[in-house]
Write a protein that holds these residues in place. Sequence first.
Motif, PDB file in Angstrom:
ATOM      1  N   LEU A 134       3.027  -9.206   7.207  1.00 43.30           N
ATOM      2  CA  LEU A 134       1.980  -8.417   7.848  1.00 43.30           C
ATOM      3  C   LEU A 134       0.599  -9.035   7.664  1.00 43.30           C
ATOM      4  O   LEU A 134      -0.153  -9.208   8.636  1.00 43.30           O
ATOM      5  CB  LEU A 134       1.992  -6.990   7.288  1.00 43.30           C
ATOM      6  CG  LEU A 134       0.886  -6.056   7.795  1.00 43.30           C
ATOM      7  CD1 LEU A 134       0.980  -5.878   9.307  1.00 43.30           C
ATOM      8  CD2 LEU A 134       0.948  -4.706   7.093  1.00 43.30           C
ATOM      9  N   VAL A 135       0.258  -9.380   6.430  1.00 39.72           N
ATOM     10  CA  VAL A 135      -1.096  -9.860   6.151  1.00 39.72           C
ATOM     11  C   VAL A 135      -1.269 -11.327   6.522  1.00 39.72           C
ATOM     12  O   VAL A 135      -2.157 -11.686   7.303  1.00 39.72           O
ATOM     13  CB  VAL A 135      -1.445  -9.621   4.664  1.00 39.72           C
ATOM     14  CG1 VAL A 135      -2.743 -10.333   4.286  1.00 39.72           C
ATOM     15  CG2 VAL A 135      -1.582  -8.125   4.408  1.00 39.72           C
ATOM     16  N   ARG A 184      -6.117 -20.455  11.507  1.00 38.16           N
ATOM     17  CA  ARG A 184      -5.103 -19.927  10.603  1.00 38.16           C
ATOM     18  C   ARG A 184      -5.709 -19.674   9.223  1.00 38.16           C
ATOM     19  O   ARG A 184      -6.744 -20.238   8.871  1.00 38.16           O
ATOM     20  CB  ARG A 184      -3.894 -20.857  10.484  1.00 38.16           C
ATOM     21  CG  ARG A 184      -4.205 -22.251   9.971  1.00 38.16           C
ATOM     22  CD  ARG A 184      -2.974 -23.136   9.968  1.00 38.16           C
ATOM     23  NE  ARG A 184      -1.937 -22.559   9.154  1.00 38.16           N
ATOM     24  CZ  ARG A 184      -1.850 -22.720   7.820  1.00 38.16           C
ATOM     25  NH1 ARG A 184      -2.766 -23.435   7.177  1.00 38.16           N
ATOM     26  NH2 ARG A 184      -0.866 -22.178   7.145  1.00 38.16           N
ATOM     27  N   ASN A 185      -5.018 -18.822   8.444  1.00 40.84           N
ATOM     28  CA  ASN A 185      -5.483 -18.471   7.102  1.00 40.84           C
ATOM     29  C   ASN A 185      -6.937 -17.998   7.130  1.00 40.84           C
ATOM     30  O   ASN A 185      -7.774 -18.458   6.356  1.00 40.84           O
ATOM     31  CB  ASN A 185      -5.321 -19.647   6.131  1.00 40.84           C
ATOM     32  CG  ASN A 185      -5.448 -19.211   4.676  1.00 40.84           C
ATOM     33  OD1 ASN A 185      -5.173 -18.067   4.326  1.00 40.84           O
ATOM     34  ND2 ASN A 185      -5.885 -20.127   3.832  1.00 40.84           N
ATOM     35  N   CYS A 186      -7.219 -17.064   8.031  1.00 36.85           N
ATOM     36  CA  CYS A 186      -8.590 -16.622   8.256  1.00 36.85           C
ATOM     37  C   CYS A 186      -8.971 -15.476   7.325  1.00 36.85           C
ATOM     38  O   CYS A 186      -8.217 -15.112   6.418  1.00 36.85           O
ATOM     39  CB  CYS A 186      -8.749 -16.221   9.725  1.00 36.85           C
ATOM     40  SG  CYS A 186      -8.231 -17.530  10.873  1.00 36.85           S
ATOM     41  N   SER A 187     -10.127 -14.887   7.575  1.00 35.06           N
ATOM     42  CA  SER A 187     -10.681 -13.910   6.646  1.00 35.06           C
ATOM     43  C   SER A 187     -10.042 -12.533   6.750  1.00 35.06           C
ATOM     44  O   SER A 187      -9.925 -11.826   5.752  1.00 35.06           O
ATOM     45  CB  SER A 187     -12.187 -13.782   6.875  1.00 35.06           C
ATOM     46  OG  SER A 187     -12.794 -13.000   5.882  1.00 35.06           O
ATOM     47  N   PHE A 188      -9.635 -12.136   7.945  1.00 29.26           N
ATOM     48  CA  PHE A 188      -9.135 -10.773   8.167  1.00 29.26           C
ATOM     49  C   PHE A 188      -7.605 -10.749   8.172  1.00 29.26           C
ATOM     50  O   PHE A 188      -6.993 -11.357   9.046  1.00 29.26           O
ATOM     51  CB  PHE A 188      -9.648 -10.243   9.508  1.00 29.26           C
ATOM     52  CG  PHE A 188      -9.314  -8.810   9.765  1.00 29.26           C
ATOM     53  CD1 PHE A 188     -10.065  -7.798   9.196  1.00 29.26           C
ATOM     54  CD2 PHE A 188      -8.241  -8.468  10.572  1.00 29.26           C
ATOM     55  CE1 PHE A 188      -9.764  -6.460   9.436  1.00 29.26           C
ATOM     56  CE2 PHE A 188      -7.930  -7.140  10.807  1.00 29.26           C
ATOM     57  CZ  PHE A 188      -8.696  -6.142  10.245  1.00 29.26           C
ATOM     58  N   VAL A 189      -6.965 -10.082   7.230  1.00 31.48           N
ATOM     59  CA  VAL A 189      -7.517  -9.401   6.070  1.00 31.48           C
ATOM     60  C   VAL A 189      -7.277 -10.257   4.827  1.00 31.48           C
ATOM     61  O   VAL A 189      -6.758 -11.359   4.944  1.00 31.48           O
ATOM     62  CB  VAL A 189      -6.852  -8.008   5.895  1.00 31.48           C
ATOM     63  CG1 VAL A 189      -7.277  -7.073   6.992  1.00 31.48           C
ATOM     64  CG2 VAL A 189      -5.330  -8.122   5.855  1.00 31.48           C
ATOM     65  N   SER A 190      -7.613  -9.734   3.645  1.00 25.82           N
ATOM     66  CA  SER A 190      -7.494 -10.523   2.421  1.00 25.82           C
ATOM     67  C   SER A 190      -6.063 -10.574   1.904  1.00 25.82           C
ATOM     68  O   SER A 190      -5.464  -9.545   1.593  1.00 25.82           O
ATOM     69  CB  SER A 190      -8.411  -9.938   1.341  1.00 25.82           C
ATOM     70  OG  SER A 190      -8.183 -10.576   0.107  1.00 25.82           O
ATOM     71  N   GLY A 191      -5.534 -11.786   1.798  1.00 28.08           N
ATOM     72  CA  GLY A 191      -4.180 -11.952   1.279  1.00 28.08           C
ATOM     73  C   GLY A 191      -4.077 -11.641  -0.205  1.00 28.08           C
ATOM     74  O   GLY A 191      -3.119 -11.026  -0.665  1.00 28.08           O
ATOM     75  N   GLU A 192      -5.069 -12.062  -0.976  1.00 27.67           N
ATOM     76  CA  GLU A 192      -5.019 -11.828  -2.417  1.00 27.67           C
ATOM     77  C   GLU A 192      -5.290 -10.370  -2.759  1.00 27.67           C
ATOM     78  O   GLU A 192      -4.760  -9.849  -3.751  1.00 27.67           O
ATOM     79  CB  GLU A 192      -5.994 -12.770  -3.126  1.00 27.67           C
ATOM     80  CG  GLU A 192      -5.481 -14.207  -3.122  1.00 27.67           C
ATOM     81  CD  GLU A 192      -6.407 -15.171  -3.819  1.00 27.67           C
ATOM     82  OE1 GLU A 192      -6.858 -14.868  -4.935  1.00 27.67           O
ATOM     83  OE2 GLU A 192      -6.673 -16.247  -3.247  1.00 27.67           O
ATOM     84  N   ALA A 193      -6.103  -9.689  -1.954  1.00 20.97           N
ATOM     85  CA  ALA A 193      -6.274  -8.243  -2.150  1.00 20.97           C
ATOM     86  C   ALA A 193      -4.973  -7.521  -1.845  1.00 20.97           C
ATOM     87  O   ALA A 193      -4.613  -6.540  -2.513  1.00 20.97           O
ATOM     88  CB  ALA A 193      -7.396  -7.720  -1.256  1.00 20.97           C
ATOM     89  N   SER A 194      -4.248  -8.009  -0.845  1.00 19.20           N
ATOM     90  CA  SER A 194      -2.948  -7.425  -0.511  1.00 19.20           C
ATOM     91  C   SER A 194      -1.956  -7.623  -1.654  1.00 19.20           C
ATOM     92  O   SER A 194      -1.232  -6.696  -2.037  1.00 19.20           O
ATOM     93  CB  SER A 194      -2.411  -8.065   0.775  1.00 19.20           C
ATOM     94  OG  SER A 194      -1.123  -7.593   1.086  1.00 19.20           O
ATOM     95  N   SER A 195      -1.921  -8.826  -2.220  1.00 20.45           N
ATOM     96  CA  SER A 195      -1.028  -9.097  -3.349  1.00 20.45           C
ATOM     97  C   SER A 195      -1.419  -8.270  -4.565  1.00 20.45           C
ATOM     98  O   SER A 195      -0.558  -7.809  -5.322  1.00 20.45           O
ATOM     99  CB  SER A 195      -1.068 -10.587  -3.705  1.00 20.45           C
ATOM    100  OG  SER A 195      -0.586 -11.376  -2.639  1.00 20.45           O
ATOM    101  N   ALA A 196      -2.731  -8.073  -4.751  1.00 21.19           N
ATOM    102  CA  ALA A 196      -3.204  -7.298  -5.898  1.00 21.19           C
ATOM    103  C   ALA A 196      -2.780  -5.841  -5.780  1.00 21.19           C
ATOM    104  O   ALA A 196      -2.267  -5.250  -6.737  1.00 21.19           O
ATOM    105  CB  ALA A 196      -4.729  -7.411  -6.014  1.00 21.19           C
TER     106      ALA A 196
END
Length: 270
Positions: A124-125, A162-174
């Motif tokens: 998703l993210v 690719r690998n853009c700002s929206f949304v945060s991958g690391e915030a999602s993992s956190a």
Amino acid sequence: MKNKVPNENGRKPILKKLTDSCVSHPMISVGLYVCAVSLFFFIFPGADIWSTGLFYSEVFGFWAKNMAFLRDVRYLGIFLVQVVATTCVAVFVLKLLIPDRPPLMPLRQPLFLLSTLVLGPGVLVNLILKDNWGRPRPQHVAEFGGDLPYQTVWKVTDYCDRNCSFVSGEASSAIWLTSVAFLVPATWRKAMLLLVLPLCFILSSNRIAFGGHFLSDTLISWGVTLLLILAVFHLFFQRTRPIVSDRSLDEWMTALGRFLQLSFQRLRRR
């Protein structure tokens, strides 16, 4: 004083009802949260610029990048996700290696954790949102020394491939780490959340401080990831007839483990 008491007493039931409603309907609550946060940043996009500007200097740029401690904090989040994921994989591998023994934990639990990690932060993210919405990161926009224009939330652009700002991958993992709290006994749940949520906040704020994501990227990432976690949890544990049971998983993994053992033995005899 007499006039204040009824007002204060009147507020408590309203707050309690609101809290109870959120607990009783978590998916609706999180969905409304995502809509509210998105609407806020549509109306007040300057909030993104302001919050990012707290960590930016025209002289030093995003100065937090130069702090070794904060860099280590970032890798702590990655490490914790890897530990949980590796533990889940190890449970399945051990079951395959020793198929006739009970698993270390009910198999729906590691399956829930792995599937939410793959579907949430993974698909998703990172694959759907980050690779297709094209929002440039703060460090690339004109307000913070870059050459690209700031883009609002949910706006599809071609400023990033690719690998853009929206949304945060690391915030999602956190925020995904909170999925562990779904599985612990109810008496431990609050303690687990009191441990994980501050860590989630620190890890996610780190990415804003580094110029990697806007505040809106982080807040919306939390919402969409939690929404997916809640949906999978409902399918696995809350439905009257869950899509899979611990018993069926155990039987299937036992049969697969025995099959693999027999296949390996036949190969050795050749």
